[in-house]
Scaffold this active site. Structure first.
Site, PDB file in Angstrom:
ATOM      1  N   GLY A 131      10.266   6.728  14.946  1.00  0.00           N
ATOM      2  CA  GLY A 131      11.608   6.872  14.397  1.00  0.00           C
ATOM      3  C   GLY A 131      12.431   7.767  15.300  1.00  0.00           C
ATOM      4  N   CYS A 132      13.733   7.527  15.350  1.00  0.00           N
ATOM      5  CA  CYS A 132      14.576   8.331  16.249  1.00  0.00           C
ATOM      6  C   CYS A 132      14.663   9.778  15.777  1.00  0.00           C
ATOM      7  CB  CYS A 132      15.951   7.700  16.413  1.00  0.00           C
ATOM      8  SG  CYS A 132      16.798   7.321  14.873  1.00  0.00           S
ATOM      9  N   ASN A 133      14.781   9.981  14.473  1.00  0.00           N
ATOM     10  CA  ASN A 133      14.769  11.352  13.960  1.00  0.00           C
ATOM     11  C   ASN A 133      13.399  11.986  14.168  1.00  0.00           C
ATOM     12  OD1 ASN A 133      17.430  11.204  12.794  1.00  0.00           O
ATOM     13  ND2 ASN A 133      16.564   9.943  11.172  1.00  0.00           N
TER      14      ASN A 133
ATOM     15  N   THR B 274      12.981  13.219  17.690  1.00  0.00           N
ATOM     16  CA  THR B 274      13.732  14.448  17.962  1.00  0.00           C
ATOM     17  C   THR B 274      13.025  15.661  17.371  1.00  0.00           C
ATOM     18  OG1 THR B 274      15.664  13.022  17.609  1.00  0.00           O
ATOM     19  CG2 THR B 274      16.092  15.355  17.993  1.00  0.00           C
TER      20      THR B 274
END
Lengths: 342, 342, 342, 342
Positions: free
Chosen positions: A148-150, A153
């Site tokens: 997932g992109c979150n 991060t």
């Protein structure tokens, strides 16, 4: 040697981003592009910004001859992805950009996504695709599950710290500011320009965002004990970018040193000078992740901020980075473009 | 073979854009970066989005040893540029991005810019840098004068039509919508986010914008008689992009066919299907120019719309395209990246 | 004396804008709010920015008792509006915000909107709602047809000039820059933040926008002969505002004087000093229209620029202005709020 | 009865916002507007969105005759404000919007603002201007010190909880997302549209933001012991709005009930249904503050989110609310306008 790839789900933002990136890759050729509902259309019709490229016409997945395809990117919605991948040739190398193969425990998958997993065999062989931490497994993997992109991060901001034991594991708060393209090209009222621009708000508050499944899995594995973080995403009026402001308890200098050591050889992770804060604008369109560390005025508390482009490093750039490893290419090939600023 | 270049004025947007583009160029190396007021700083300090690059520290121009420099980009303010260029080695290849060498007639220069020209010798040898129309001269030029970004957009939309005689030369209206980076990194109230975002307005109305000097010069030369256009630029709340809506009198199909012929071999000019309109969003960050032609409901009137990125095709991308020609490189090297969308 | 009003179609932007405006009106009370698909919801759920207000729950139209309602605002989609209005009490005062009653000639309606008109009786009694030019008729009207927002802007910039005969009627070009709320709260790909922000483009090019029906009707009536204008709308990344740049042939000073005379007593029309250009940002959220006139460098050509807020002066503000007249209130009541800047 | 007011510093955003608000106030008349560097200009020249209003020409402060002025708003930069106020008539009612009179302890003022206070006499009589919590003192005050906009937001989210003892005082994190107008109309590179739009970043990290002085003062006073919070502001690409995401340890339901009780009679504070999150877009241009409370998935932790418009409720709206009290007007007069959405 040129590798032939297929991109399934080419009419979404991550699909288009893959095309944009591969356009700069010297050794990859796009052999097929699928989009079920837009089959028969050209990419120029679906994404006019790609009109200068000579690309295959969009087709349905079952029209693709996978013979001769070296690797397949799946940029499909979750749930669809697992069904499609279950039916693909069992030897085909796959980088999946959906959420379907990120969680190793089928019960966790079902808890967060609400349906029983339909491709358990494939799930077993899937490698979690956070390149910087699963590099060796990815090199020999057949199926890689993009993060997932979150989740990416947050992990860049926390994994080295958890591994090194320099922060309190029971008091971690991730406050994320996310651009709208992370929600995809879907027609929802809150994604309209008139609703989103000029305003910002939290969503999936209280620990309900699905990327928590990834945080739980990865941080607990790393710590050797259960770790639960607080995670509140916010939608901000921008198209690309995630900024994670992470509140931790620990010594800021020890935290900084841990990052410096962990990321010293990483081509895409930039540690800023101590006390500086990154901006999402400074990584836009690139595969870089900028990280800053600051000491709070309260003793024993530190703020870690990480910024990356959700469509690139958070998704399609990561996917290409992984594909490079799986295809025997240099990991950075086609990915060293500078961010677009302003 | 690697060419060494210097970039003068590297702390502005066009300077940073040159660095971004050259980062992708296989045969160009940045040997020196100047910025008078920021000399001593690193590019990472001035433009954090470039922090991953290994770049020379910013210096003053007179600290640069031009021996061994193959080409110099001047991204300085106008007026400063002519003074600097007058003092540079007389054999150094130069691509100037300022307005200083665009107008051949010193009287015209003085009329539009308000000062007598200080480098008349250099002005005489300058070649106008609109690559698609001055390609051969540029190949052998020592000094190339980059065009205005608005001027480039308007010319892409009009030159073939004027040359072919398919439109009325006395009734041409250019209504341009320009993004804010065209105004540079200057501290002006109307460029503040709070003033510009959520609003839009015309400026330099009534035929007072300096790029009219270029239109007058180029269109009159092409037509063999004086041609004066109406030109109204508008500032819109976006960072990159120019959209020129051009109102002409002529047969839309003849206009379309003229473009089709003129641009059939151009790598960076994309003619859209008849009746379609380009968007500035679809060329952002790229060196492409999209052009559309539509027949108005009123017989004998047509609308030509051209879109490009002011910092790339309108400025630094054009500069690199010209530098490629001057250095014997393929014109498109380092410039074929796809636009960034969304 | 308090007037009771109903708002049909309260879940759209023009409906919400009516509520916002009426909140400031001392003599109007909202007695009913309808929204077919959201019946049963509160306005706070549909529009959280109105949560401080004490408002009726949304209902279906057929649940409204129109006895005791003094005036009904119809903020419904076109085609729906005519069907609904045909069934409303024949003595009820109505301000319609849709396109259904703007065109007097049913053939023109059918040409632009594609369907035969379903409420011809009502159409006959409808008064065109451009307050500044139909004030007297509106005062005694039962049914007022609110104008198109683009149509209003263009008419403010042109009606006095056509009436006074100071411009060439055969060479009028309207280049409009429109904010996205004009398209309503509809789920369309091009209205997504990710697609619209950072870019801008023309649409309905070539004379195909439906508001041309209004321009044709009104300008021809005014001139006493057919007048056809060129009209190209552009979508820009902002939520509110229309900026009309109008290219005309005529003497700029005569044009300015014509405006000065025509608008000297108008409370909502502000004529800027000669040569100045308005900004959409300076009228946002208000009922004002700013107009500027500039002489082009080419003799005999002038540029007229008009700016207004499409949701206020272009739609709901105009509707309230008309309702004030129909209810015997002062025309400006509840409408003198200053624009929101920045 | 009409009250006459002067606004010092009318060329800044808070000054213009005061004018916008007072335009809707039935009993306040603007008698003088000052702006040292723009003295002699009209407000229409400095803020074209106010051109419809009949306003005094901008003057220098020493040109104002304070006889007959009932109340003076000081919208001057900090440090300037204390010098000016020290020289104003000692009986003049003043609402100061700067930071100069917020901190009661001169040592704290000097610590956060870097200079010794130049108006200690006035400072002693200043009342802290957070209306909802200092209402009675404000009614009889001569000098009211408007709060910081971030400080107001954070206090709305925390004061009742600290007063009620329902949260852990040693573990409070405020993560704020702030729009750009909070930085004023100052010419700084990071406030340019090209730098800010499309990106977002933290600033004043680590506990260095000056509004911490207010938090420390108010929270410690309220708790009767020192309370230090963590506070990290972020700049987001919007013009108005502050969203405070506050992480606290305590029982979410008890927190919610505390707010429900504390704010039940407050006209400008809206408590959302439990579990809902406010958006800055839904309070824009208004004097409302929206507050939401959510239980985190981790037992004993809650998230409080507060949203307000920094220029209105965070600054000029608060100032008018206080002026109303000081002038014997109803507190809400001129302030009940609905937010502007979209």
């Amino acid at each position: 040697m040129t590798h032939k790839v297929a991109i399934l789900g080419a009419s979404g933002y991550t699909g288009a981003e893959l095309v944009r990136l591969i356009a700069q890759h010297p050794n990859i050729e796009i052999a097929a592009l699928s989009a079920e509902r837009k089959a028969g259309m050209t990419m120029a019709e679906v994404f006019p910004h790609l009109r200068h490229m000579d690309l295959p016409v969009l087709c349905k997945i079952d029209e693709i001859d996978f013979t001769g395809i070296d690797l397949c990117f799946c940029a499909l919605p979750h749930k669809t992805s697992q069904e499609v991948i279950a039916a693909l040739p069992k030897t085909l190398k796959i980088v999946d950009l959906s959420a379907d193969f990120r969680l190793r425990d089928p019960a966790e998958y079902e808890k967060w996504y609400g349906n029983a997993h339909a491709a358990l065999d494939q799930q077993k062989e899937a490698v979690y695709g956070l390149t910087e931490f699963y590099r060796e497994e990815i090199k020999s993997a057949r199926l890689v599950a993009g993060t997932g992109c979150n989740a990416a991060t947050g992990q860049f901001a926390l994994r080295p710290l958890i591994a090194a034991g320099v922060i309190d594991l029971d008091d971690i708060i991730l406050d994320l500011k996310c651009a709208v393209s992370g929600a995809g090209r879907s027609l929802k009222e809150n994604l309209l320009h008139a609703e989103l621009s000029e305003g910002y708000n939290a969503y999936a508050i209280g620990g309900t965002h699905r990327h928590l499944g990834e945080f739980d899995q990865e941080f607990s594995k790393l710590a050797g004990r259960p770790v639960k973080v607080q995670f509140t995403p916010h939608l901000v009026p921008a198209n690309r970018g995630i900024l994670a402001t992470v509140y931790v308890k620990g010594d800021a200098q020890a935290i900084y040193d841990t990052f410096a050591k962990a990321y010293s050889d990483e081509p895409f992770i930039e540690l800023l000078p101590f006390g500086e804060a990154p901006s999402s604008h400074h990584v836009r369109g690139s595969n870089f992740c900028h990280i800053g560390v600051t000491q709070d005025r309260i003793e024993g508390r530190a703020i870690v901020i990480a910024a990356l482009d959700n469509l690139t490093k958070g998704s399609s750039g990561q996917a290409l980075q992984n594909a490079n490893l799986m295809l025997g290419e240099d990991e950075t090939t086609g990915l060293m473009m500078a961010p677009l600023f302003p």
